[in-house]
Structures are given as C-alpha cells and as structure tokens.
Design an enzyme around this catalytic site. Structure first.
Site, PDB file in Angstrom:
ATOM      1  N   HIS A   1      92.411  77.655  80.297  1.00  9.30           N
ATOM      2  CA  HIS A   1      94.091  77.868  79.796  1.00  9.30           C
ATOM      3  C   HIS A   1      94.115  79.456  80.004  1.00  9.30           C
ATOM      4  O   HIS A   1      94.840  79.857  78.755  1.00  9.30           O
ATOM      5  CB  HIS A   1      94.740  76.908  79.055  1.00  9.30           C
ATOM      6  CG  HIS A   1      95.944  77.335  78.289  1.00  9.30           C
ATOM      7  ND1 HIS A   1      97.166  77.212  79.461  1.00  9.30           N
ATOM      8  CD2 HIS A   1      96.536  77.422  77.366  1.00  9.30           C
ATOM      9  CE1 HIS A   1      97.693  77.083  78.717  1.00  9.30           C
ATOM     10  NE2 HIS A   1      98.079  77.107  77.476  1.00  9.30           N
TER      11      HIS A   1
ATOM     12  N   HIS B   1      95.432  83.647  76.135  1.00  9.27           N
ATOM     13  CA  HIS B   1      97.317  82.909  75.859  1.00  9.27           C
ATOM     14  C   HIS B   1      97.587  83.758  76.428  1.00  9.27           C
ATOM     15  O   HIS B   1      99.070  84.298  75.050  1.00  9.27           O
ATOM     16  CB  HIS B   1      97.187  82.185  74.646  1.00  9.27           C
ATOM     17  CG  HIS B   1      98.129  81.207  74.727  1.00  9.27           C
ATOM     18  ND1 HIS B   1      99.754  81.459  75.084  1.00  9.27           N
ATOM     19  CD2 HIS B   1      97.871  79.113  75.808  1.00  9.27           C
ATOM     20  CE1 HIS B   1     100.026  80.132  74.808  1.00  9.27           C
ATOM     21  NE2 HIS B   1      99.326  78.932  75.546  1.00  9.27           N
TER      22      HIS B   1
ATOM     23  N   ASP C   1      96.786  71.042  74.970  1.00  8.67           N
ATOM     24  CA  ASP C   1      96.445  72.953  75.429  1.00  8.67           C
ATOM     25  C   ASP C   1      96.275  73.668  74.158  1.00  8.67           C
ATOM     26  O   ASP C   1      96.733  73.229  73.189  1.00  8.67           O
ATOM     27  CB  ASP C   1      97.558  73.580  75.846  1.00  8.67           C
ATOM     28  CG  ASP C   1      98.180  72.967  77.495  1.00  8.67           C
ATOM     29  OD1 ASP C   1      97.361  72.110  77.744  1.00  8.67           O
ATOM     30  OD2 ASP C   1      99.088  73.602  77.997  1.00  8.67           O
ATOM     31  N   ASP C   2      95.825  74.887  74.678  1.00  2.00           N
ATOM     32  CA  ASP C   2      96.117  75.705  73.704  1.00  2.00           C
ATOM     33  C   ASP C   2      94.071  75.467  72.508  1.00  2.00           C
ATOM     34  O   ASP C   2      94.581  76.084  71.109  1.00  2.00           O
ATOM     35  CB  ASP C   2      97.201  76.109  72.215  1.00  2.00           C
ATOM     36  CG  ASP C   2      98.374  76.394  72.935  1.00  2.00           C
ATOM     37  OD1 ASP C   2      97.696  77.087  74.933  1.00  2.00           O
ATOM     38  OD2 ASP C   2      99.491  76.623  72.881  1.00  2.00           O
TER      39      ASP C   2
ATOM     40  N   HIS D   1     100.104  69.508  72.550  1.00  2.00           N
ATOM     41  CA  HIS D   1      98.822  70.428  72.345  1.00  2.00           C
ATOM     42  C   HIS D   1      98.224  70.228  70.892  1.00  2.00           C
ATOM     43  O   HIS D   1      98.638  68.765  70.552  1.00  2.00           O
ATOM     44  CB  HIS D   1     100.399  71.960  71.783  1.00  2.00           C
ATOM     45  CG  HIS D   1     100.374  72.420  72.768  1.00  2.00           C
ATOM     46  ND1 HIS D   1     102.040  72.265  73.572  1.00  2.00           N
ATOM     47  CD2 HIS D   1     100.261  73.474  73.165  1.00  2.00           C
ATOM     48  CE1 HIS D   1     102.424  72.877  74.243  1.00  2.00           C
ATOM     49  NE2 HIS D   1     100.976  73.695  74.769  1.00  2.00           N
TER      50      HIS D   1
HETATM   51 ZN    ZN Z   1      99.465  77.279  75.766  1.00  2.00          ZN
END
Ligand code: ZN
Length: 295
Positions: free
Chosen positions: A160, A164, A108-109, A257
């Site tokens: 996502h 965020h 993620d991210d 991540h």
């Molecule tokens: Zn995230």
C-alpha cells in the site's frame, strides 16, 4: 537468511507433497467415487513425521508445542488460480462454472496495533476467511512483528506504498521508490514479496500501473468501500456493516481498515455475508487477468 531459505524450501516441498497427493487422490477418486479425502489426509505427510518416537504419556504436550511452532501456512493447500480483478476492481472467475458469489476482504493502512491485529485475525480464523492486509512501509518498519503475525497466521500481505501519500502527485522515481521499498521490507521480514498493490486513496495513473506491472504486482483499488475511514462512521460498527451490505454485489472488493470499530464489526459482517450465500475468496486464488480481459 538461511532460516528464510530453509523455510522456503520447506514450503516448496510441502507444495510438492500436496500437489502429488492431490493428483493421487484425484485419480483414485476417478476409480472410486466413494473416496472422500479430508484435509488431514492431504496434510498428513508434513505433520506426522515430527511426532514419531514420542512417549505416549507426553504426546499431548509435545503435539501442542509442535503445533505452536508450526506458524507457517505451509500445511495449507495453495488454491488454484481461479479469479482475477476486473477493470471495475471486482473479483471475478477466470472461467465459466466457478462460483461468482464471492467477496474479497481487504484491510488497509496497518500494521498498527497488536490488539486490533489480533481481533481481525481471530475473526478471520473463526470464519475460515482469508484477506489481503495492504500495509504501509513505515508501519512495517515500526511493527515488523505484527507483519509476521499476519503472515504466519495465513493471511496475505499486500503493498500500500511506503508513506501513504498521493502517488499521482509524485515524480515517477519517487512513486517507484514508494512501491519498491515496501516490496523489499516485506521480503526482508517474511521472505516473500507482495503480489497485490493498492495505491493510497485509490489514486493512480499509467506510471503507477507500469510500476506495479514491473514488480509483478496485481493492481486494484476497491469496489465496495465500508466507509470505515469516514469520520461520520467513527465508533459505529453497525454503520460499517450497513455500508458494505448496501453496496454488496458479486465480486465485491471490500475496503476496510485496521480501525477499532471495524474490528468490532467484522464478526457480524462476515456472518451476514455468509447468511446471504457469499464466500470469501482466498487472495492466493487471484491471478493476473486473462489475456482477453486486459487493455
Ligand atoms: Zn490507505
């Protein structure tokens, strides 16, 4: 735009070739159990044509350059839809008889950093593993080339949200924009809209589920958190590995991540998972939940 359309047509044509090849191979196998089709025989029609009429003395260089220009995962067989995400956000087979001992890898991210992206992609390639990269819109806007690299190397892009932020605290209109703007920027860059959605912090509500559904997105949080985001695990790849192994179960939906210590941990983690007999689910094999499993 024309380039993207032609790429799409090429991808569709390849799928058609693959499907028809597979059909032929299967019926041939029924007749003759000795038949043992390899991937190269399946993908041959898409790859061999450009190499014809080449001076043998230059073949090697030409083949290399052709390979370098074929970045689309169009020569890979798209897997059958065999799995879905259940209510506990595990990845589970749609039917009896399909391997349950699988995990889903997710990052993620991102996309943030060339070196980290390379590290993740190289390790995934080494283990012939596919993962979902759940990206944020503002990161894609800053690093469109990284998004393309992830996609071109055969990995799967997930949504996502743009910023965020905790979408549960947003108005329905803002939450929708957070999701749909990512669908758009990803399509603008790779010609495809994401198929998977994970809300930041795993924080969602009915409105968000509806927004995901309206966009044809499969919604998930996770079921095995590596805790790589927890400050106590910063710079501790061994702790990341241990956290995943401690929670390991069939269908683990593993949250990681784009972080340096996760990049560092990944090769050993994937090796350990393989040693324990787990396979990595290709996210493209994940479908909507079967009717009886919904609601
Ligand atoms: Zn995230």
């Amino acid at each position: 735009m024309i380039h993207l359309i032609s790429k799409k047509i090429a991808a569709l044509a390849t799928v058609c070739i693959l499907l028809s090849s597979c059909g032929q191979i299967q019926s041939e196998q029924e007749k003759d159990n000795k038949a043992n089709p390899s991937d190269s025989s399946i993908t041959a029609p898409a790859v061999t044509e450009p190499t014809s009429n080449i001076d043998p003395s230059t073949t090697e260089n030409t083949v290399n350059s052709i390979e370098n220009t074929i970045q689309e995962p169009t020569t890979e067989a798209v897997p059958e839809l065999q799995y879905h995400i259940n209510k506990a956000y595990n990845v589970v087979p749609n039917e009896e008889g399909i391997n349950k001992k699988v995990v889903l890898l997710t990052f993620d991210d991102g996309p943030k950093d060339q070196e980290m992206v390379n590290g993740l992609l190289d390790t995934l390639d080494k283990h012939q593993a596919k993962a979902i990269f759940f990206v944020n819109g503002y990161r894609v806007k800053a690093n469109p080339d990284l998004l393309k690299q992830i996609y071109d190397r055969g990995q799967i892009i997930g949504n996502h949200s743009w910023d965020h932020i905790d979408l549960k605290k947003e108005s329905p209109d803002n939450a929708r924009k957070q999701v749909e703007d990512v669908q758009q920027i990803v399509e603008d860059n790779i010609g495809e809209r994401p198929k998977f959605f994970r809300p930041p912090f795993g924080s969602g509500n009915d409105t968000l589920h509806k927004i995901a559904e309206d966009n044809g997105l499969i919604y998930m949080t996770w079921s095995n958190g590596s805790l790589d985001w927890d400050s106590k695990n910063k710079n501790k790849p061994d702790a990341v590995i241990q956290n995943v192994m401690d929670q390991l179960h069939n269908g683990s939906n593993i949250l990681m991540h784009e972080l340096p210590w996760t990049v560092e941990a990944l090769d050993e983690l994937l090796t350990k998972l393989e040693e324990q007999g787990y396979s990595f689910v290709d996210p493209r094999a994940i479908s909507e939940a079967p009717e009886e499993q919904q609601n």
